[in-house]
Design a protein around this motif. Structure first.
Motif, PDB file in Angstrom:
ATOM      1  N   MET A   1      14.264   5.602 133.375  1.00  0.00           N
ATOM      2  CA  MET A   1      13.137   4.945 132.749  1.00  0.00           C
ATOM      3  C   MET A   1      13.614   3.599 132.206  1.00  0.00           C
ATOM      4  SD  MET A   1      10.741   6.198 129.586  1.00  0.00           S
ATOM      5  CE  MET A   1      10.074   7.580 130.439  1.00  0.00           C
ATOM      6  N   THR A   2      12.898   2.574 132.545  1.00  0.00           N
ATOM      7  CA  THR A   2      13.296   1.237 132.117  1.00  0.00           C
ATOM      8  C   THR A   2      12.866   0.996 130.669  1.00  0.00           C
ATOM      9  OG1 THR A   2      11.240   0.219 132.845  1.00  0.00           O
ATOM     10  CG2 THR A   2      13.026   0.377 134.470  1.00  0.00           C
ATOM     11  N   ASP A   3      13.340  -0.115 130.123  1.00  0.00           N
ATOM     12  CA  ASP A   3      13.030  -0.453 128.739  1.00  0.00           C
ATOM     13  C   ASP A   3      11.533  -0.715 128.556  1.00  0.00           C
ATOM     14  OD1 ASP A   3      13.808  -1.011 126.048  1.00  0.00           O
ATOM     15  OD2 ASP A   3      13.512  -3.148 126.492  1.00  0.00           O
ATOM     16  N   VAL A   4      10.925  -1.346 129.538  1.00  0.00           N
ATOM     17  CA  VAL A   4       9.487  -1.623 129.465  1.00  0.00           C
ATOM     18  C   VAL A   4       8.691  -0.313 129.471  1.00  0.00           C
ATOM     19  CG1 VAL A   4       7.552  -2.708 130.672  1.00  0.00           C
ATOM     20  CG2 VAL A   4       9.749  -3.876 130.537  1.00  0.00           C
ATOM     21  N   GLU A   5       9.093   0.632 130.303  1.00  0.00           N
ATOM     22  CA  GLU A   5       8.411   1.919 130.356  1.00  0.00           C
ATOM     23  C   GLU A   5       8.551   2.671 129.036  1.00  0.00           C
ATOM     24  OE1 GLU A   5      10.378   3.503 133.761  1.00  0.00           O
ATOM     25  OE2 GLU A   5       8.674   3.077 135.064  1.00  0.00           O
ATOM     26  N   ARG A   6       9.723   2.600 128.423  1.00  0.00           N
ATOM     27  CA  ARG A   6       9.923   3.257 127.125  1.00  0.00           C
ATOM     28  C   ARG A   6       9.029   2.643 126.059  1.00  0.00           C
ATOM     29  NH1 ARG A   6      16.145   3.213 127.866  1.00  0.00           N
ATOM     30  NH2 ARG A   6      16.417   5.178 128.941  1.00  0.00           N
ATOM     31  N   ARG A   7       8.941   1.322 126.043  1.00  0.00           N
ATOM     32  CA  ARG A   7       8.082   0.663 125.056  1.00  0.00           C
ATOM     33  C   ARG A   7       6.613   1.011 125.271  1.00  0.00           C
ATOM     34  NH1 ARG A   7      10.663  -5.392 124.483  1.00  0.00           N
ATOM     35  NH2 ARG A   7      12.683  -4.700 123.717  1.00  0.00           N
ATOM     36  N   LEU A   8       6.187   1.033 126.529  1.00  0.00           N
ATOM     37  CA  LEU A   8       4.803   1.387 126.829  1.00  0.00           C
ATOM     38  C   LEU A   8       4.524   2.836 126.444  1.00  0.00           C
ATOM     39  CD1 LEU A   8       2.109   0.515 128.045  1.00  0.00           C
ATOM     40  CD2 LEU A   8       2.958   1.312 130.251  1.00  0.00           C
ATOM     41  N   TYR A   9       5.474   3.731 126.691  1.00  0.00           N
ATOM     42  CA  TYR A   9       5.316   5.133 126.331  1.00  0.00           C
ATOM     43  C   TYR A   9       5.175   5.282 124.817  1.00  0.00           C
ATOM     44  CZ  TYR A   9       5.864  10.149 127.005  1.00  0.00           C
ATOM     45  OH  TYR A   9       5.640  11.493 127.054  1.00  0.00           O
ATOM     46  N   ARG A  10       6.009   4.560 124.061  1.00  0.00           N
ATOM     47  CA  ARG A  10       5.919   4.609 122.597  1.00  0.00           C
ATOM     48  C   ARG A  10       4.602   4.031 122.107  1.00  0.00           C
ATOM     49  NH1 ARG A  10      11.976   2.594 121.732  1.00  0.00           N
ATOM     50  NH2 ARG A  10      13.012   4.568 122.173  1.00  0.00           N
ATOM     51  N   LEU A  11       4.145   2.958 122.734  1.00  0.00           N
ATOM     52  CA  LEU A  11       2.863   2.367 122.359  1.00  0.00           C
ATOM     53  C   LEU A  11       1.724   3.357 122.593  1.00  0.00           C
ATOM     54  CD1 LEU A  11       1.198  -0.164 121.506  1.00  0.00           C
ATOM     55  CD2 LEU A  11       1.012  -0.644 123.954  1.00  0.00           C
ATOM     56  N   LEU A  12       1.752   4.044 123.728  1.00  0.00           N
ATOM     57  CA  LEU A  12       0.721   5.033 124.014  1.00  0.00           C
ATOM     58  C   LEU A  12       0.805   6.225 123.063  1.00  0.00           C
ATOM     59  CD1 LEU A  12       0.589   4.987 127.903  1.00  0.00           C
ATOM     60  CD2 LEU A  12      -1.115   4.125 126.311  1.00  0.00           C
ATOM     61  N   LEU A  13       2.021   6.623 122.677  1.00  0.00           N
ATOM     62  CA  LEU A  13       2.163   7.689 121.686  1.00  0.00           C
ATOM     63  C   LEU A  13       1.556   7.275 120.348  1.00  0.00           C
ATOM     64  CD1 LEU A  13       5.725   9.195 122.218  1.00  0.00           C
ATOM     65  CD2 LEU A  13       3.543  10.369 122.373  1.00  0.00           C
ATOM     66  N   PHE A  14       1.796   6.026 119.951  1.00  0.00           N
ATOM     67  CA  PHE A  14       1.226   5.522 118.703  1.00  0.00           C
ATOM     68  C   PHE A  14      -0.302   5.470 118.798  1.00  0.00           C
ATOM     69  CE2 PHE A  14      -0.284   1.978 116.079  1.00  0.00           C
ATOM     70  CZ  PHE A  14       0.104   2.448 114.834  1.00  0.00           C
ATOM     71  N   ALA A  15      -0.830   5.012 119.916  1.00  0.00           N
ATOM     72  CA  ALA A  15      -2.280   4.953 120.103  1.00  0.00           C
ATOM     73  C   ALA A  15      -2.880   6.362 120.092  1.00  0.00           C
ATOM     74  CB  ALA A  15      -2.614   4.244 121.409  1.00  0.00           C
ATOM     75  N   ASP A  16      -2.171   7.307 120.668  1.00  0.00           N
ATOM     76  CA  ASP A  16      -2.631   8.690 120.683  1.00  0.00           C
ATOM     77  C   ASP A  16      -2.678   9.251 119.265  1.00  0.00           C
ATOM     78  OD1 ASP A  16      -3.455  11.090 121.808  1.00  0.00           O
ATOM     79  OD2 ASP A  16      -1.413  11.806 122.076  1.00  0.00           O
ATOM     80  N   ALA A  17      -1.630   9.012 118.490  1.00  0.00           N
ATOM     81  CA  ALA A  17      -1.602   9.482 117.109  1.00  0.00           C
ATOM     82  C   ALA A  17      -2.707   8.822 116.280  1.00  0.00           C
ATOM     83  CB  ALA A  17      -0.240   9.213 116.493  1.00  0.00           C
ATOM     84  N   ALA A  18      -2.924   7.541 116.499  1.00  0.00           N
ATOM     85  CA  ALA A  18      -3.974   6.836 115.766  1.00  0.00           C
ATOM     86  C   ALA A  18      -5.353   7.399 116.114  1.00  0.00           C
ATOM     87  CB  ALA A  18      -3.914   5.346 116.068  1.00  0.00           C
ATOM     88  N   ALA A  19      -5.584   7.690 117.380  1.00  0.00           N
ATOM     89  CA  ALA A  19      -6.873   8.253 117.786  1.00  0.00           C
ATOM     90  C   ALA A  19      -7.083   9.644 117.186  1.00  0.00           C
ATOM     91  CB  ALA A  19      -6.969   8.314 119.310  1.00  0.00           C
ATOM     92  N   ILE A  20      -6.025  10.424 117.096  1.00  0.00           N
ATOM     93  CA  ILE A  20      -6.135  11.753 116.490  1.00  0.00           C
ATOM     94  C   ILE A  20      -6.467  11.636 115.006  1.00  0.00           C
ATOM     95  CG2 ILE A  20      -4.815  13.814 115.853  1.00  0.00           C
ATOM     96  CD1 ILE A  20      -3.361  13.495 118.574  1.00  0.00           C
ATOM     97  N   VAL A  21      -5.787  10.732 114.313  1.00  0.00           N
ATOM     98  CA  VAL A  21      -6.050  10.547 112.884  1.00  0.00           C
ATOM     99  C   VAL A  21      -7.474  10.037 112.660  1.00  0.00           C
ATOM    100  CG1 VAL A  21      -5.408   9.169 110.866  1.00  0.00           C
ATOM    101  CG2 VAL A  21      -3.638  10.245 112.240  1.00  0.00           C
ATOM    102  N   ILE A  22      -7.919   9.093 113.473  1.00  0.00           N
ATOM    103  CA  ILE A  22      -9.286   8.581 113.352  1.00  0.00           C
ATOM    104  C   ILE A  22     -10.293   9.709 113.560  1.00  0.00           C
ATOM    105  CG2 ILE A  22     -11.018   7.118 114.477  1.00  0.00           C
ATOM    106  CD1 ILE A  22      -8.741   5.086 114.940  1.00  0.00           C
ATOM    107  N   SER A  23     -10.047  10.544 114.535  1.00  0.00           N
ATOM    108  CA  SER A  23     -10.952  11.654 114.798  1.00  0.00           C
ATOM    109  C   SER A  23     -10.976  12.639 113.635  1.00  0.00           C
ATOM    110  CB  SER A  23     -10.536  12.372 116.078  1.00  0.00           C
ATOM    111  OG  SER A  23     -11.362  13.470 116.328  1.00  0.00           O
ATOM    112  N   MET A  24      -9.808  12.914 113.057  1.00  0.00           N
ATOM    113  CA  MET A  24      -9.735  13.852 111.946  1.00  0.00           C
ATOM    114  C   MET A  24     -10.398  13.308 110.687  1.00  0.00           C
ATOM    115  SD  MET A  24      -5.877  15.301 112.492  1.00  0.00           S
ATOM    116  CE  MET A  24      -5.877  16.228 110.983  1.00  0.00           C
TER     117      MET A  24
END
Length: 61
Positions: A1-24
């Motif tokens: 996994m390249t550095d760009v893929e890792r950063r994108l994965y972390r960004l999507l994890l953060f967006a996922d967590a934010a969406a869960i918190v917003i929903s809750m």
């Protein structure tokens, strides 16, 4: 996994967590459509992250 893929994965994890918190938070405040939209978005992002993880990450055995 390249550095760009890792950063994108972390960004999507953060967006996922934010969406869960917003929903809750939006659900109990009677913002039903926002809660449902955030929950559906979190589900789609989570599904994409799981599929990406299973398909592209090599098995370490």
């Amino acid at each position: 996994m390249t550095d760009v893929e890792r950063r994108l994965y972390r960004l999507l994890l953060f967006a996922d967590a934010a969406a869960i918190v917003i929903s809750m938070v939006a659900g109990p405040l009677q913002h039903t459509s926002m809660a449902i939209g955030a929950a559906i978005s979190a589900g789609i992002i989570s599904l994409c992250l799981v599929v990406y993880g299973l398909y592209f990450w090599p098995w370490k055995r």
